[in-house]
Design a protein around this motif. Structure first.
Motif, PDB file in Angstrom:
ATOM      1  N   ILE A   5       1.619  19.083  51.364  1.00  0.00           N
ATOM      2  CA  ILE A   5       1.066  18.123  52.317  1.00  0.00           C
ATOM      3  C   ILE A   5      -0.434  18.094  52.047  1.00  0.00           C
ATOM      4  O   ILE A   5      -1.131  19.106  52.238  1.00  0.00           O
ATOM      5  N   GLY A   6      -0.917  16.952  51.555  1.00  0.00           N
ATOM      6  CA  GLY A   6      -2.339  16.887  51.222  1.00  0.00           C
ATOM      7  C   GLY A   6      -2.651  15.629  50.440  1.00  0.00           C
ATOM      8  O   GLY A   6      -1.761  14.793  50.225  1.00  0.00           O
ATOM      9  N   PRO A   7      -3.898  15.504  49.989  1.00  0.00           N
ATOM     10  CA  PRO A   7      -4.280  14.308  49.239  1.00  0.00           C
ATOM     11  C   PRO A   7      -3.633  14.264  47.860  1.00  0.00           C
ATOM     12  O   PRO A   7      -3.236  15.308  47.317  1.00  0.00           O
ATOM     13  N   GLU A   8      -3.499  13.051  47.326  1.00  0.00           N
ATOM     14  CA  GLU A   8      -2.925  12.861  45.996  1.00  0.00           C
ATOM     15  C   GLU A   8      -3.708  13.706  44.980  1.00  0.00           C
ATOM     16  O   GLU A   8      -4.935  13.791  45.062  1.00  0.00           O
ATOM     17  N   GLY A   9      -3.015  14.348  44.067  1.00  0.00           N
ATOM     18  CA  GLY A   9      -3.702  15.142  43.049  1.00  0.00           C
ATOM     19  C   GLY A   9      -3.861  16.604  43.449  1.00  0.00           C
ATOM     20  O   GLY A   9      -4.091  17.457  42.600  1.00  0.00           O
ATOM     21  N   ALA A  10      -3.724  16.895  44.762  1.00  0.00           N
ATOM     22  CA  ALA A  10      -3.825  18.292  45.204  1.00  0.00           C
ATOM     23  C   ALA A  10      -2.475  18.977  44.957  1.00  0.00           C
ATOM     24  O   ALA A  10      -1.468  18.304  44.730  1.00  0.00           O
ATOM     25  N   LEU A  11      -2.448  20.261  44.989  1.00  0.00           N
ATOM     26  CA  LEU A  11      -1.220  21.058  44.947  1.00  0.00           C
ATOM     27  C   LEU A  11      -0.296  20.676  43.771  1.00  0.00           C
ATOM     28  O   LEU A  11       0.852  20.287  43.967  1.00  0.00           O
ATOM     29  N   PRO A  12      -0.810  20.792  42.545  1.00  0.00           N
ATOM     30  CA  PRO A  12      -0.045  20.347  41.377  1.00  0.00           C
ATOM     31  C   PRO A  12       1.284  21.074  41.163  1.00  0.00           C
ATOM     32  O   PRO A  12       2.155  20.548  40.469  1.00  0.00           O
ATOM     33  N   ASP A  13       1.458  22.247  41.750  1.00  0.00           N
ATOM     34  CA  ASP A  13       2.714  22.978  41.535  1.00  0.00           C
ATOM     35  C   ASP A  13       3.834  22.550  42.487  1.00  0.00           C
ATOM     36  O   ASP A  13       4.987  22.965  42.324  1.00  0.00           O
ATOM     37  N   ALA A  14       3.482  21.768  43.503  1.00  0.00           N
ATOM     38  CA  ALA A  14       4.504  21.322  44.463  1.00  0.00           C
ATOM     39  C   ALA A  14       5.431  20.306  43.795  1.00  0.00           C
ATOM     40  O   ALA A  14       5.007  19.560  42.905  1.00  0.00           O
ATOM     41  N   ALA A  15       6.695  20.266  44.251  1.00  0.00           N
ATOM     42  CA  ALA A  15       7.667  19.310  43.677  1.00  0.00           C
ATOM     43  C   ALA A  15       7.212  17.883  43.976  1.00  0.00           C
ATOM     44  O   ALA A  15       7.303  16.997  43.131  1.00  0.00           O
ATOM     45  N   PHE A  16       6.726  17.662  45.214  1.00  0.00           N
ATOM     46  CA  PHE A  16       6.168  16.377  45.633  1.00  0.00           C
ATOM     47  C   PHE A  16       5.031  16.660  46.599  1.00  0.00           C
ATOM     48  O   PHE A  16       5.035  17.683  47.276  1.00  0.00           O
ATOM     49  N   VAL A  17       4.065  15.741  46.640  1.00  0.00           N
ATOM     50  CA  VAL A  17       2.976  15.882  47.615  1.00  0.00           C
ATOM     51  C   VAL A  17       2.925  14.611  48.463  1.00  0.00           C
ATOM     52  O   VAL A  17       2.945  13.496  47.928  1.00  0.00           O
ATOM     53  N   TYR A  18       2.894  14.788  49.767  1.00  0.00           N
ATOM     54  CA  TYR A  18       2.795  13.660  50.701  1.00  0.00           C
ATOM     55  C   TYR A  18       1.535  13.836  51.538  1.00  0.00           C
ATOM     56  O   TYR A  18       1.102  14.968  51.780  1.00  0.00           O
ATOM     57  N   SER A  19       0.988  12.717  52.008  1.00  0.00           N
ATOM     58  CA  SER A  19      -0.252  12.813  52.787  1.00  0.00           C
ATOM     59  C   SER A  19      -0.012  13.408  54.175  1.00  0.00           C
ATOM     60  O   SER A  19      -0.928  13.967  54.778  1.00  0.00           O
ATOM     61  N   SER A  20       1.215  13.280  54.691  1.00  0.00           N
ATOM     62  CA  SER A  20       1.551  13.893  55.983  1.00  0.00           C
ATOM     63  C   SER A  20       3.063  14.033  56.070  1.00  0.00           C
ATOM     64  O   SER A  20       3.797  13.419  55.276  1.00  0.00           O
ATOM     65  N   LEU A  21       3.519  14.811  57.057  1.00  0.00           N
ATOM     66  CA  LEU A  21       4.978  14.970  57.226  1.00  0.00           C
ATOM     67  C   LEU A  21       5.627  13.627  57.514  1.00  0.00           C
ATOM     68  O   LEU A  21       6.766  13.374  57.131  1.00  0.00           O
ATOM     69  N   GLY A  22       4.880  12.734  58.170  1.00  0.00           N
ATOM     70  CA  GLY A  22       5.406  11.408  58.492  1.00  0.00           C
ATOM     71  C   GLY A  22       5.778  10.599  57.254  1.00  0.00           C
ATOM     72  O   GLY A  22       6.573   9.667  57.335  1.00  0.00           O
ATOM     73  N   GLU A  23       5.208  10.945  56.103  1.00  0.00           N
ATOM     74  CA  GLU A  23       5.465  10.204  54.850  1.00  0.00           C
ATOM     75  C   GLU A  23       6.608  10.808  54.037  1.00  0.00           C
ATOM     76  O   GLU A  23       7.023  10.231  53.027  1.00  0.00           O
ATOM     77  N   VAL A  24       7.081  11.974  54.432  1.00  0.00           N
ATOM     78  CA  VAL A  24       8.069  12.692  53.601  1.00  0.00           C
ATOM     79  C   VAL A  24       9.413  11.967  53.570  1.00  0.00           C
ATOM     80  O   VAL A  24       9.915  11.516  54.600  1.00  0.00           O
ATOM     81  N   ASP A  25       9.999  11.864  52.380  1.00  0.00           N
ATOM     82  CA  ASP A  25      11.333  11.299  52.204  1.00  0.00           C
ATOM     83  C   ASP A  25      12.337  12.453  52.383  1.00  0.00           C
ATOM     84  O   ASP A  25      12.564  13.246  51.468  1.00  0.00           O
TER      85      ASP A  25
END
Ligand code: BG6
Ligand code: MG
Length: 225
Positions: A192-212
């Motif tokens: 959960i964070g800005p685009e480009g952050a947390l490169p090891d995560a499977a997916f990164v979303y700007s907030s929980l509200g955006e999660v698929d």
């Protein structure tokens, strides 16, 4: 399908995932640093995300080039915590990050087991302020931990509290050390964070509200197959 969903769990970090308390930790640490005669930047503060209280203090003192005795450190950490708890005492559900409470409620309605995995010793009072303690099947906080993130202890304790294997779990994290902890515990890691952050995560979303949510469920199913 319901049976299958029953067998998976979501573990949530608190600060920076459910509620924007990262900025309040920063304010309180900065006030402490200022009282000791130095300052530190927002960029430096990024390195404190997910890091336990005393480790954070050590890093901050290092930035200020300061050495304190053990007792002075305890006193400084207590001062920071008093400021932090004052700042969090007025939080309400309106301070939850976008879509966070709705996402957790939807997951729970689907039969997904829900847990909290936070380094913070203030996790329980903050959840109470938000009025969402009842959503969690297990709460693992800073009081329960011997090892801080990136050690997987917090999430392994969460998994065992949910009575699930780590491979059946997705972790939602805003800190690099938290993503590392989830991965070394064998779980699916969602950033959960800005685009480009947390490169090891499977997916990164700007907030929980955006999660698929369906996509996350499919990642868990892939991880355990
Ligand atoms: C983590 C935060 O969740 O908890 C850190 O990201 C914080 O910034 C840590 O230092 C410990 O929190 P507390 O409330 O126990 O001082
Ligand atoms: Mg966090």
């Amino acid at each position: 399908m319901e049976d299958e969903i029953d067998q998976i769990g979501f573990l949530f970090d608190l600060d920076g995932v459910i509620v924007d308390t990262a900025v309040l930790h920063y304010k309180a640490w900065r006030k402490l640093a200022n009282s000791l005669g130095f300052d530190f930047t927002e960029t430096q503060n990024e390195e404190l995300k997910g890091v336990g209280r005393m480790d954070s203090l050590d890093r901050i003192l290092g930035w200020g080039g300061m050495t304190l005795s053990h007792n002075e450190k305890l006193e400084a950490a207590a001062r920071k915590n008093a400021w932090y708890t004052e700042l969090t005492s007025t939080l309400t559900a309106n301070d939850a990050l976008p879509g966070a409470i709705d996402f957790i409620e939807r997951a729970q309605e689907k039969g997904i087991k829900i847990g909290l995995g936070s380094a913070s010793k203030n996790a329980l009072p903050v959840l109470k302020q938000l009025g969402i303690t009842g959503l969690f099947d297990v709460i693992v906080d800073g009081h329960a931990l011997t090892n801080n993130k990136p050690d997987p202890e917090v999430f392994l304790k969460g998994a065992s509290g949910l009575d699930l294997l780590p491979s059946s779990i997705a972790v939602f994290e805003d800190a690099g050390v938290g993503i590392e902890a989830a991965l070394s515990g064998g779980m699916t890691a969602i950033g959960i964070g800005p685009e480009g952050a947390l490169p090891d995560a499977a997916f990164v979303y700007s907030s929980l509200g955006e999660v698929d949510m369906e996509l996350v469920i499919s990642l868990i199913q892939k991880n355990r197959s």
